[in-house]
Design an enzyme around this catalytic site. Structure first.
Site, mmCIF file in Angstrom:
data_model
loop_
_atom_site.group_PDB
_atom_site.id
_atom_site.type_symbol
_atom_site.label_atom_id
_atom_site.label_comp_id
_atom_site.label_asym_id
_atom_site.label_seq_id
_atom_site.Cartn_x
_atom_site.Cartn_y
_atom_site.Cartn_z
ATOM 1 N N ASP A 88 87.265 37.577 15.952
ATOM 2 C CA ASP A 88 87.402 36.509 15.877
ATOM 3 C C ASP A 88 87.725 35.596 13.813
ATOM 4 O OD1 ASP A 88 86.748 33.041 16.346
ATOM 5 O OD2 ASP A 88 84.280 33.643 16.381
ATOM 6 N N ASN A 146 93.039 26.459 18.986
ATOM 7 C CA ASN A 146 91.884 25.035 18.465
ATOM 8 C C ASN A 146 93.264 25.301 16.643
ATOM 9 O OD1 ASN A 146 91.306 27.775 17.055
ATOM 10 N ND2 ASN A 146 89.341 26.380 16.230
ATOM 11 N N ASP A 159 88.412 27.553 22.935
ATOM 12 C CA ASP A 159 87.869 28.684 22.329
ATOM 13 C C ASP A 159 87.790 27.378 21.142
ATOM 14 O OD1 ASP A 159 87.059 30.467 20.378
ATOM 15 O OD2 ASP A 159 87.936 30.172 19.515
ATOM 16 N N HIS A 161 92.351 33.027 14.432
ATOM 17 C CA HIS A 161 92.613 32.175 14.174
ATOM 18 C C HIS A 161 93.630 31.465 13.134
ATOM 19 C CE1 HIS A 161 89.537 30.231 16.669
ATOM 20 N NE2 HIS A 161 88.563 31.352 16.639
ATOM 21 N N ARG A 211 95.597 29.069 12.463
ATOM 22 C CA ARG A 211 95.451 27.934 11.721
ATOM 23 C C ARG A 211 96.868 26.385 11.958
ATOM 24 N NH1 ARG A 211 90.049 27.847 12.974
ATOM 25 N NH2 ARG A 211 88.670 28.981 10.801
ATOM 26 N N HIS A 251 83.461 36.813 22.253
ATOM 27 C CA HIS A 251 82.386 36.887 21.205
ATOM 28 C C HIS A 251 81.194 36.626 21.597
ATOM 29 C CE1 HIS A 251 82.798 32.604 20.897
ATOM 30 N NE2 HIS A 251 83.547 32.252 20.297
ATOM 31 N N HIS A 290 85.554 30.596 25.525
ATOM 32 C CA HIS A 290 84.021 30.014 24.283
ATOM 33 C C HIS A 290 82.732 29.526 25.517
ATOM 34 C CE1 HIS A 290 82.961 28.107 20.379
ATOM 35 N NE2 HIS A 290 82.307 28.054 21.281
#
Length: 412
Positions: free
Chosen positions: A298, A95, A153, A63, A65, A218, A180
């Protein structure tokens, strides 16, 4: 004039062999000699006698961001963190704000990657519009040429019919569905474990029905290992990943740390949560027998304020890229749980094979170098890791991607 690495051991065709010469910025000249019989002219020769040269790592679950939460991480800082950890390819989860559900929203991220990434960064597209886990599917056909796979996810796709439709479309487009798995109805009942493996079980039936390629994010519990193992035996096109923290820690470590350092309990706060010793042992068994195909970090950075609210109130997610290999080498290879060759397969080879990504670099490491993890030294903006203070072996000295040195620290 070019640069070469001489000495040490290099990983080729599944084994380590003496490294006679690795040309860094002109690979086609490796092993060439000049007309006078001397070695090719080098502007720099790096002595790697005490080092191992490994295929650079690939992480299919990070991630970064940006766009949307650049106070936590950016493409620039995340990719620098990945290079610091020995990675030359990462796949960024969707995300984001805006979530990459259409080409217009994906283009924002692609432009940032083009401008700021120091390594290969390949985005995911969402499965559903705005990564909602509900409603209607994203514009998968338009996204497909530009993404590594499709994932929501952070959320599980809740409706069976919607996931079935996504799998049919992904199969037609030649892309994986990367899930996920979290059944929100079970989660609302406090059934955290069941919310993971029950949705995996549902998705495996749909993958069998549709023939889609399916990858599970994960995994953290023994039941997930068991249902995936059974599905593989029955021919379902499924792979899965776990993360370093699920292979190294269990709930006793979490409880002990929170009791000693309640203010910093956020270092162990992630989703899915770390589980019992039996789960950790089952995950390790899955790694060894091939049920678990790869290890992904992750990597999920947050601000210091978001991670210093104690365990219960901190945001889910930890920083993982910069100490993943040393942690796994220290706790699983040096202890004899797995071979270094197996670890490299899971961190370098298997992710690229499954996601259709090319091997694009080398990572030089000093396996004897011992250091104490201090996250203030991280390139990532996220400083919260459960490995803080751990004594680890394995220093990344140099990372080469497509003939370019993207990270270097040769000091001993």
């Amino acid at each position: 004039m070019t640069t070469a690495i001489k000495g040490g051991k290099i990983y080729k065709a599944g084994e380590f062999v003496p490294n006679e010469l690795l040309v860094v910025d002109a690979p086609e000249k490796a092993g060439l000699r000049s007309e006078t019989g001397s070695d090719f002219d080098f502007k720099r020769v790096i002595n790697a006698d005490n080092s191992f040269i490994l295929p650079s790592f690939c992480d299919v679950h990070v991630h970064f961001r940006e766009p949307g939460q650049s106070y936590k991480e950016t493409i620039s800082t995340g990719s620098m963190a990945a290079a610091h950890g020995g990675y030359t390819t990462v796949c960024t989860m969707p995300n984001l704000k805006p979530a990459p559900s259409t080409m217009d929203t994906l283009r924002v991220q692609l432009e940032l990657i083009e401008k700021d990434a120091v390594i290969e960064v390949v985005p995911y597209g969402t499965i559903t519009m705005e990564q909602s886990g509900r409603g209607k599917l994203s514009d998968m056909k338009a996204l497909a040429p530009h993404v590594c796979a499709f994932s929501d996810d952070g959320r599980g796709v809740q409706a069976d019919g919607l996931m079935r439709e996504a799998m049919y479309q992904a199969k037609e487009l030649g892309k994986l569905i990367v899930a996920h798995c979290e059944d929100e109805s079970l989660l609302n009942e406090g059934k955290v474990r069941e919310s993971e493996w029950k949705q995996i079980e549902r998705d495996l039936k749909l993958a069998d029905e549709t023939g889609a390629g399916y990858h599970v994010c994960h995994i953290s519990c023994k039941e997930s290992v068991e249902v995936i193992r059974d599905a593989k035996k029955s021919g379902v096109d499924v792979t899965c990943e776990t993360a370093p923290h699920y292979l190294i820690f269990d709930t006793s470590d979490v409880e002990d740390y929170i009791a000693r350092c309640p203010e910093y309990g956020g270092r162990f706060k992630m989703n899915p949560p770390i589980k019992d010793k039996a789960d950790r042992e089952s995950l390790i068994a899955g790694v060894l027998d091939g049920t678990v195909d790869m290890i992904a970090t992750d990597h999920a950075p947050h601000s210091a304020e978001e991670k210093r609210r104690g365990f219960a109130n901190s945001s889910n997610g930890i920083t993982g890229l910069e100490c993943a290999f040393p942690a796994l080498y220290t706790y699983l290879v040096k202890t004899g749980v797995m071979s270094l060759e197996h670890l490299l397969h899971m961190m370098s080879v298997a992710p690229r094979e499954r996601f259709g990504l090319k091997q694009n670099g080398w990572t030089m490491v000093d396996l004897e170098h011992t250091y104490r993890v201090d996250s203030e030294d991280f390139r990532s903006m996220g400083k919260c890791t459960p490995f803080y203070g751990h004594i680890l072996n394995g220093k990344v000295q140099m990372v080469i991607m497509e003939g370019n040195t993207v990270y270097e620290n040769l000091e001993r």
